[in-house]
Design an enzyme around this catalytic site. Structure first.
Site, PDB file in Angstrom:
ATOM      1  N   HIS A 293       1.704  -2.346 -10.936  1.00  0.00           N
ATOM      2  CA  HIS A 293       2.197  -3.227  -9.868  1.00  0.00           C
ATOM      3  C   HIS A 293       1.878  -4.663 -10.279  1.00  0.00           C
ATOM      4  CE1 HIS A 293       2.196  -5.067  -5.823  1.00  0.00           C
ATOM      5  NE2 HIS A 293       2.834  -3.997  -5.383  1.00  0.00           N
TER       6      HIS A 293
ATOM      7  N   GLN B  23      -2.362   3.332  -4.232  1.00  0.00           N
ATOM      8  CA  GLN B  23      -1.521   4.478  -3.879  1.00  0.00           C
ATOM      9  C   GLN B  23      -2.271   5.804  -3.939  1.00  0.00           C
ATOM     10  OE1 GLN B  23       1.433   4.240  -2.602  1.00  0.00           O
ATOM     11  NE2 GLN B  23       1.793   2.086  -3.008  1.00  0.00           N
TER      12      GLN B  23
ATOM     13  N   CYS C 293       7.768  -4.514  -6.879  1.00  0.00           N
ATOM     14  CA  CYS C 293       6.721  -5.295  -7.544  1.00  0.00           C
ATOM     15  C   CYS C 293       6.352  -4.688  -8.890  1.00  0.00           C
ATOM     16  CB  CYS C 293       5.469  -5.428  -6.669  1.00  0.00           C
ATOM     17  SG  CYS C 293       5.791  -6.270  -5.126  1.00  0.00           S
TER      18      CYS C 293
ATOM     19  N   ASP D  48      -6.657   0.768 -10.053  1.00  0.00           N
ATOM     20  CA  ASP D  48      -5.890   0.324  -8.890  1.00  0.00           C
ATOM     21  C   ASP D  48      -5.587   1.568  -8.060  1.00  0.00           C
ATOM     22  OD1 ASP D  48      -3.949  -0.304  -7.059  1.00  0.00           O
ATOM     23  OD2 ASP D  48      -2.548  -1.181  -8.504  1.00  0.00           O
TER      24      ASP D  48
ATOM     25  N   LYS E  12      -2.394   1.050   3.757  1.00  0.00           N
ATOM     26  CA  LYS E  12      -1.610   2.144   3.195  1.00  0.00           C
ATOM     27  C   LYS E  12      -2.225   3.498   3.525  1.00  0.00           C
ATOM     28  CE  LYS E  12      -0.004  -0.583  -0.779  1.00  0.00           C
ATOM     29  NZ  LYS E  12       1.335  -1.019  -0.372  1.00  0.00           N
TER      30      LYS E  12
END
Lengths: 416, 153
Positions: free
Chosen positions: A122, A202, A365, A199, A225
């Site tokens: 991203h 998600q 993104c 990261d 999220k």
């Protein structure tokens, strides 16, 4: 299996019509909806406990501080972290990554040092490192993906070397859904003396997370999220790391003793939380973690693995439709990107929206990845605990309509 | 009560789809006076326009680009509608096109077949797609006419 119907009762926003049809919300990789419990926690805080934290002696300040710090402990427990003090609250994943780039990167990278990342990142895990490279003379090394949309792990192994100072990698791709073998990557990186940032924007919402077994050094994710409010991010760092880093932002809350020319810093994690933090939203995030804990992250994962498999099969029943990323639901999460033949993603999204179905269209993104996939943009349906098979069916029905409209254009022009 | 099927005939008018499938004036010019580029960073749509301007008139024009049906058909129809026209007339055309899309005004008579984009006004997030090629052309238009008043999409 989850009791999805009961779960849905907790989400007020889902019970509405959009364009005359029941809302089908399939944009969860962008942000998830909030259960009543989270909304109530936010309201309750403002109605009964609102005060600034860490400073006041009065009852409200004590209550607010206890709740805020209580959520820090909940976050630590949720991701298998040993110490709440290794959890820093930020605004979002992006700020968490920028914190590392500034507070760790500036002090540790020299010209020629290498930061290894992948083309499926991203932008939030690309731009901070480009900026860092500009400031320090460090070099970015990108790892490609395979034809199946998985990380080219052999290439990664070859790239990691003595100059590598950091490997920064997405745990679950927001476009491909790919789950990367973070544990293996951490082993490779550590063998070369490099640190690893994951990261988790998600992955934290959808997978059981145990930062100790992942073996990473930094883990970043966002509350919004995973049923929580916007405006709350998390950075976890391996014990001892935060202590070795200088503050990112200066101001109130992050100091110990202030003198005219120089000051000393508060203990971690407060050293990294300058200014009044997002107290209310952090506290409401605690309710989100309780909610997910009540379901169990293993159950969340099982539900989504099943639904992702169902979605991939249903989408591929449309002639010519391409699903990007792994097709095996065991190797991926519930963010399913696809291209409809002959119909641009924005046209797809407009048509699908008219059926009350919310999906995403765009580059997500991830412009480097779009270029690699040779598509200008994709559509993406992304799933969560409240989604059902019948909602996938509604999406597929709307997609058939999209192909009909544009096929009509084809057949008509053919006889011109 | 049965739910009515959504209707797209208004948005995806036949003329639009035809221009999408068979773009007019697509390509490049040999001797353009202007090379213009426009990108919609939110969605990634691209429109590149080459124009040969002489005597305050668009003598020739070509476009290339990639993006959704709305942005690309709008670019194609723009080229057909401005070729051979005076810049000041093009500026008026642009203002009328924008008024129809942004303000929901009835299509002005000089819009001609550009009226096909009227349905886009009902889809606010897609208005920027239709406007993109016109914004790209602005640089040339502004050379001849004062900037229009009011908000620009």
């Amino acid at each position: 299996m989850l009791d999805v119907e009961r779960i849905r009762e907790d989400f007020p926003i889902l019970h509405q019509q959009v364009n005359g049809r029941p809302l089908v919300y399939l944009d969860n990789a962008a942000t998830t909806q909030k259960p009543r419990q989270v909304i109530d926690a936010l309201v309750r805080y403002y109605e009964t406990d609102n005060a600034n934290i860490h400073r006041g002696i009065h009852a409200l300040a004590v209550r607010a501080t206890e709740q805020y710090e209580g959520v820090r402990a909940k976050v630590a427990a949720h991701i298998g972290a040993a110490n709440p003090s290794d959890v820093v609250f930020t605004r979002n994943t992006t700020e968490s990554i920028n914190l590392v780039a500034r507070a760790w990167g500036d002090a540790n990278l020299r010209p020629g040092d290498e930061v290894v990342l992948s083309i499926m990142e991203h932008h939030s895990n690309i731009i901070p490192w480009q900026q860092l490279a500009k400031r320090t003379g460090a070099v970015l090394r990108y790892v490609d993906i395979t034809g199946e949309g998985e990380l080219a792990i052999d290439q990664l192994r070859a790239i990691i070397g003595p100059r590598t100072k950091l490997v920064t990698i997405v745990h679950m791709s927001n476009v491909l859904g790919t789950i990367n073998p973070v544990g293996d990557i951490a082993e490779m990186a550590h063998a070369a003396g490099a640190l690893v940032l994951v990261d988790g924007a998600q992955s934290a919402p959808h997978l059981p997370i145990d930062v100790r077994s992942l073996g990473c050094d930094f883990f970043a994710f966002s509350a919004h999220k995973m049923l929580g409010p916007t405006g709350v991010g998390v950075l976890w760092a391996r014990p001892g790391l935060l202590e070795s880093m200088d503050p990112f932002l200066g101001g109130g809350e992050m100091i110990s003793i202030v003198r005219p020319e120089e000051s000393t810093w508060a203990e971690v994690p407060h050293k990294f939380e300058a200014g009044t933090p997002n107290i209310a939203d952090v506290i409401a995030f605690g309710a989100a973690l309780d909610y997910l804990g009540g379901i169990g992250m293993a159950n969340v994962r099982r539900h989504e693995e099943h639904l992702a498999g169902y979605a991939i099969d249903a989408l591929r029943s449309i002639e010519g439709l391409k699903v990007h990323g792994p097709l095996d639901p065991e190797r991926r999460g519930g963010a399913v990107s696809f291209s409809v033949p002959g119909v641009h993603p924005h046209d797809v999204s407009t048509i699908v929206d008219s059926y009350g179905v919310a999906i995403r269209a765009g580059h997500h993104c991830a412009q480097l990845l779009m270029r690699r996939l040779q598509v200008p943009a994709t559509n993406r349906a992304s799933l969560y605990i409240y989604n059902r098979e019948q909602e996938i069916d509604a999406l597929v029905e709307a997609l058939h309509e999209a192909t009909r409209i544009f096929a009509r254009a084809d057949s008509r022009t053919a006889v011109r | 009560m049965p739910i009515p099927e959504p209707q797209f005939d208004d948005l995806y008018r036949e003329l639009l789809l035809d221009h999408m499938r068979h773009p007019r004036n697509r390509g490049a010019l040999e001797n353009p006076t202007h090379r213009l580029d426009g990108v919609n960073p939110v969605c990634g749509d691209e429109v590149h326009i080459e124009v040969a301007v002489g005597d305050s008139e668009v003598r020739d024009i070509a476009f290339s680009g990639l993006g959704c049906s709305i942005s690309q058909s709008s670019a194609s129809m723009l080229t057909e509608n401005v070729k051979g026209k005076k810049l000041q007339d093009i500026a008026r055309l642009r203002d009328h096109f924008q008024a129809m899309l942004v303000d929901g005004a009835d299509p002005a008579p000089d819009l001609g077949d550009l009226e096909a984009f009227q349905g886009v006004a009902r889809f606010p997030v897609r208005v920027k797609c239709a406007m993109l090629p016109w914004k790209v052309l602005d640089e040339v238009i502004e050379g001849a006419a004062p900037a229009p008043q009011g908000d620009r999409q």
